[in-house]
Structures are given as structure tokens and as C-alpha cells.
Write an enzyme that holds these catalytic residues in place. Sequence first.
Site, PDB file in Angstrom:
ATOM      1  N   SER A  66       0.855  -1.182   0.000  1.00 12.82           N
ATOM      2  CA  SER A  66       0.000   0.000   0.000  1.00 12.82           C
ATOM      3  C   SER A  66       0.889   1.229   0.000  1.00 12.82           C
ATOM      4  O   SER A  66       1.995   1.203   0.525  1.00 12.82           O
ATOM      5  CB  SER A  66      -0.895   0.016   1.238  1.00 12.82           C
ATOM      6  OG  SER A  66      -1.491   1.287   1.394  1.00 12.82           O
TER       7      SER A  66
ATOM      8  N   TYR B 255      -1.218   0.734  10.746  1.00 15.70           N
ATOM      9  CA  TYR B 255      -1.393   0.041   9.465  1.00 15.70           C
ATOM     10  C   TYR B 255      -0.218   0.347   8.530  1.00 15.70           C
ATOM     11  O   TYR B 255       0.381  -0.559   7.929  1.00 15.70           O
ATOM     12  CB  TYR B 255      -2.704   0.486   8.829  1.00 15.70           C
ATOM     13  CG  TYR B 255      -2.958  -0.085   7.454  1.00 15.70           C
ATOM     14  CD1 TYR B 255      -3.407  -1.386   7.296  1.00 15.70           C
ATOM     15  CD2 TYR B 255      -2.754   0.685   6.309  1.00 15.70           C
ATOM     16  CE1 TYR B 255      -3.648  -1.907   6.046  1.00 15.70           C
ATOM     17  CE2 TYR B 255      -2.989   0.168   5.043  1.00 15.70           C
ATOM     18  CZ  TYR B 255      -3.437  -1.133   4.910  1.00 15.70           C
ATOM     19  OH  TYR B 255      -3.670  -1.642   3.671  1.00 15.70           O
TER      20      TYR B 255
END
Lengths: 466, 254
Positions: free
Chosen positions: B147, B160
Site C-alpha cells: 500500500s 497500518y
Amino acid sequence: MVRLLSGWGRTAPSSAEVVRPEGVRALNGLLVDQHSREWPTDHPSIHNDRDDPPRMIPRGLGRSYGDAAQCAGGRVIDTSELNYVGPVNPQTGVVEVGGGARLEHLMRRALLTGWFVPAVPGTRHVTVGGAIAADVHGKNHHRDGSFGQHIVTLTLVTPTGRHRISPTIDPELFWATVGGMGLTGVVTSARIQLVTVATPWMAVATERFGALDEVMAAMTDAEQRYSVAWLDCTTPSRHRGRSVMTLGDHVPADEVPPSLRDARPAGRSSAFGMPFVPPVRLVRSRLLQASNAQRYWRTPRRRSTTIEAWWPFFFPLDGIANWNRLYGPAGFVQYQFAVGNDRGDVLHQAVSQVAAADLPCTLAVLKRLGAADPGLLSFPMDGWTLALDFPVGPPALPNLLDRLDGLVADAGGRVYLAKDGRLRPDVLGRMYPRLAELAAVRRRVDPRGVVQSDLSRRLGLEAGRS
Amino acid sequence: MNDAFGRPQSVVVLGGGSDIAGAILDLLIAGRCRRVVLAGRSSTSLAAAARRAQVGGADDVQTVSFDASDPTGAGVVVGRCFDLLDGQVDLVLCAVGVLGDQETDEVDPAAVAHRIAVNFGWPAAALAAVAERLRVAGSGRIVVLSSVAGMRVRRANFVYGSTKAGLDGFAQGLGEALRGSGVELHIVRPGFVHTKMTAGRPPAPFAVSPEAVAEAVVRGITNRRREIWVPSALQAIYLVARNLPAGLWRLVRQ
């Protein structure tokens, strides 16, 4: 030594242990099944399963475009030491050559005494074993047939031992081997019937045409031994199908011009080469359009004949060494298919679909084919063959080729496996209906299913074999 | 085997319930893929993904359930997936991960440890097992969903983001280690993707759909791209973002 291998298109690489047996005895030791033996190897996969021999496939000069001569996680047998080229029998024109001998060496040797190989592909950098495995065809297939039709006998090493085969001795194994993509074993030697030629010179006629039908008609009428046409698939639609036809014949001794009488055209190695793989594709659409237009307009409208040496006529692909690297890291594919004489519509459809999808077709070559031989996986069949090169990358390309597969199969045609890296298993059976016979022959000479390639696994030829 | 366009015939999906994985699998099945193993947390979304693969045209769809909070079990799970396909795996897609809730996670040590296990520990352990098996097979593709959150970690989702940074780095190194083995590894770095994982959150600029990610992934595989940014503009943006002084970065994105 474990090496990363891919075909000439440089797509779908896989790693395998490459071994180069120095002769037939060493090859026997590698391939021939002996019960309860150990299989010494460097590749990690083989340590897991000592009971089973590793998968193997022979490889010549790596000119198959796809995954025919690679064997992921197994063993690839480099045949380059089996390179014997014998003397040509002056009475019969039969020559004995090793399976790893280069066609180039054979042709030079043969030409010294006025003999010629009757079926040669567009590059001389192929081995005799590879030419048999792909049952290669040339520009004269409609007259002289494919390479396999000129084999007198051949020697094949399979996991069950050595087999000396011919169209009359064990014809089942012979015709499973001719065109069989190496899946029956390793061709160690072959006796080939050559033809005589008077001179090493070619009378080459060229002519340009504005439409596909015109060039097909001209090729059908041509009386020359060799014929081929190049199509320009990068032009706007109003020029679609414009093409350049090339016809050729060996020049008889009394027609060689005086200036060439003492000259001797030697097969020369390529003048240029691509030394590395560039980080981006160098073959670009605009560049291609310009060079195609130049090629077309340079060709005279009326047929004109010149005398040329044999090698640039037969091997146009050998002008630039390693030209496949020009396509960059993603590589390229060639889609070559054949359809019957009455299915010219499929050729038209292919050309117009490629143009409609605006795909950069870098090369399009049309040839005539004569009668098929009995090879179970042999490609040539009476009719036409069209070969189309594309860079890998355009998102529309994979699906377009899948659609062309359907058209070709529906028309009773087929795709050339030596060029293939993308055909589906379910379509293969429609193009090559004798797969069950092939499987039966392979079970007989290779009961444990040792000889396999990435191609045979991709096309489902190994499923349910073991 | 993978074909000349990188289209696999058999696929293992780790994190099979993921929306992005589902979209990628749809395209792979529309290509050459006929055999699929979906591994994931036992859930309705895993079962739904299996049905979707069958409806899409896969002949053989199997599921394996596992608990991603236990990274030491990853090797066994990968082994089971490979066995279900008789060891013939062309592509492994790793889409394991949870977004979590930054505000509560960052003050809860147990939650931090859990996020790291699920998002980084388990996928990294699994990738190590996958790489070893594919290396032995001599060919294959690995697609790792990373990501952009890990490319420059933000205050607003650093739990995250840091797990993805770790996984991304692991994947980069693994890709290098696999050079010359016939196994190619692709790292996918999407921006904000509209999925059930991000549902209810305000979309960031350059938000994309799972289908757009899937198309970019398939294109990237065909073109042998090692890094696949979705949308591709993010590559240039993050080249700048990664080098912004902290003070400026604080102003740009929170």
C-alpha cells in the site's frame, strides 16, 4: 548448472538444470531409465523425490519462440555437442548429421559439392534436432514439403533406449517425433536427403501489391520454387493488405552473370547485433510505420528480378544478431497459423481484426503450404500460413489472439507450436486432433513420463499421463 | 504454467476474502486460470469468493481457512494450499491484511502486536514458504498487495502504514533474492481503494476501485513490472512525498 531459460520471444522464463552430454553414451546415461538408480543433480527440486527421475526436454539453439525448449524445475538437455556433420554421399545426396548440428554448418558443407537442404526456416541458427521437432517449413513448402519429409532415418534416444526409426521402421514413433516438439526424446542423429543446386545464387523477383487478394493470386500463379509475401499491417485502413511478394529460384549454371562466375557467396555472420536488453521496448509503432512504408514504396510496382546470394534470401531474420532483445524486458510473441486454400477469409479477418484493434504488428509474413505430412503435431497443411509478430504489452492483444484461435480452429486450421507461448489446452485438441495417438506413443517409449516441457504442461499434454 | 502474457492456469490466494483479491481473480479466471485455492479467515466472504470464482468459470475451487494472528503457522497453510494443487502453482496472490482502528490501536499494545502479526508477520512468513516452493518449481509469479500507506507513514494511520512498510521492504528483498530463479515478484501499491475494508472512511485523493487495481495488476504482470502503483500517478507523487521534510508532510496529509 541451473539456468534461467526462455524462448526466442523472451517471454515466460523458467529455471532448469542445463546438462550438455558430450556424446550419445553420456546422453543414454542421463535419459535411459534404469531401475532403482539414483539421479544425481544440482537442482533442489530433485532432492525431494529421489525415486523419480527429473523431467527433461532437449534444447537446441533456443529459436522456438515460446516455452517448447524449457522445463521448469527439471533438466534441459543441451544438444550442442551432438554436432557431427558427415560428408554428403555424392551419388545419393544423403548426409548423416548429429541432432545438435547447426543447419548453417550443414548447408555450408553441402553447398561445397552442390547440394542444398530442401526445407529451411527463416533463420539458419537452428539445430537439426530442432528442425525435426518443429517439422520446419520454408518458402518452398508448397513444392517440396517440410523438413521431416526429407529424413531417411533418424536415431532417437528415449527413456526406454535408442530407436532407429524412419517412415517405414516404427512409423508411429517416427511421426510422433517429426513435429513432436521434442516430446518423444532426443534426436541424436539423422540421415537427410539433400537436393542438388547448380549454383549458390538465387534469381529473386520482387513485386508490390495493394491488396491481400492480389498478392495471394500472384503467389498462387507463381512458378518459382520459393515464394513469400510480406504484409504491411501498420498502415491506415485504406492501404490495408498492401504487400511485397518475393519469389526465388536457384540460378542455373549458364545463367550466372559473368561478374559473379568466380565469386563465392559465403554465409556470413550478422553484421550488427543487439548487445543487451534495453530497459524499454525500442520497437515503436511510428518507427515501424515509417520503415514499412519505405519498404513498400521502395519495391517496384512491376516485377523485377535480381541475382542475390543464397543466405540473405533464405535467412532475412539473421541480419541483426539478437534482434529479439529490441522488444525490451516484456518480450514479444509470434502468432503463426495455417488454414486451407479455401479459407482465405480467415487471413482477411485476421489482418482486419489486428488493424481494427490498432495493435502494433511488427512483422506479417504470408506463405503457401503444400500437403501435410503424417506428423501428429506437425504444423504445415495444404493452404496458407500467416505469421504475425507483436510486442507483449498492449492489453487488447491476449484476447485478440484467443479470438483468432477460435476462427482458425473453426476453419480447420492450426497454430504453429514452435512459435506458441499462449495457446489454451482445450483449443489444442481441435487444431491437432491426434493427441491420443501421441500420448500412446509417448507412453510406450517413456512410461514414466520423464520427457516434458513447459509447453507440454501448459497445453495439458501431461495431464493424466504420469 | 504461466503463458507468454503471464496468464496463470492455477492460482493460490492468501487472503481470499479480500475485495481486491476477488477482482484480480476475476480477471485471471477470464484469462487462463482454471484451478484456484482460496485461503483466508473462515468467513462468509471467503465462501462468497469461492462461489464467485466458480461462477466466473474456474473448474476447481477449494478453500483453506487459517488464523493470520499466528505467523508461525503460515508455512503449514502454504503447504496445504500447494498440496491441493498437486504442487503445480503458477501464481500466488498475497492479500492478507486488516486496516484496524488507528485511534484505539495506537494506545493498545496488544492491538499493535496483533496488527503487526496479521499484516506483516503472517504474510512475510507465508511469502518465505511460497518463494521456496516456487523456486524449486523453477517458475511462478508472486503478487504482494502492499500500500502507499507504507511508502510514507502518516500520523493518521501509522499502525497500518508501518506494517505495510515492513511487508513492502520484505517483498522488495525477496524479489531480489528470487532473481534468476524463474520466479517473479510483483509489489502492488494502491492508494485508497473503495472496499469493505475502507467502507465508511472518507476517500483520499486518487481513490480507485478494486477493478481498477485488478486491471493494473494484470497489466503489470504481463509487462513484468516489479512495482505496480495504482493509479500510476502515485509513483511520482510518492517520490516527492517520501522526501518531504516532516514539517511539510504534516501540512500536506493528516
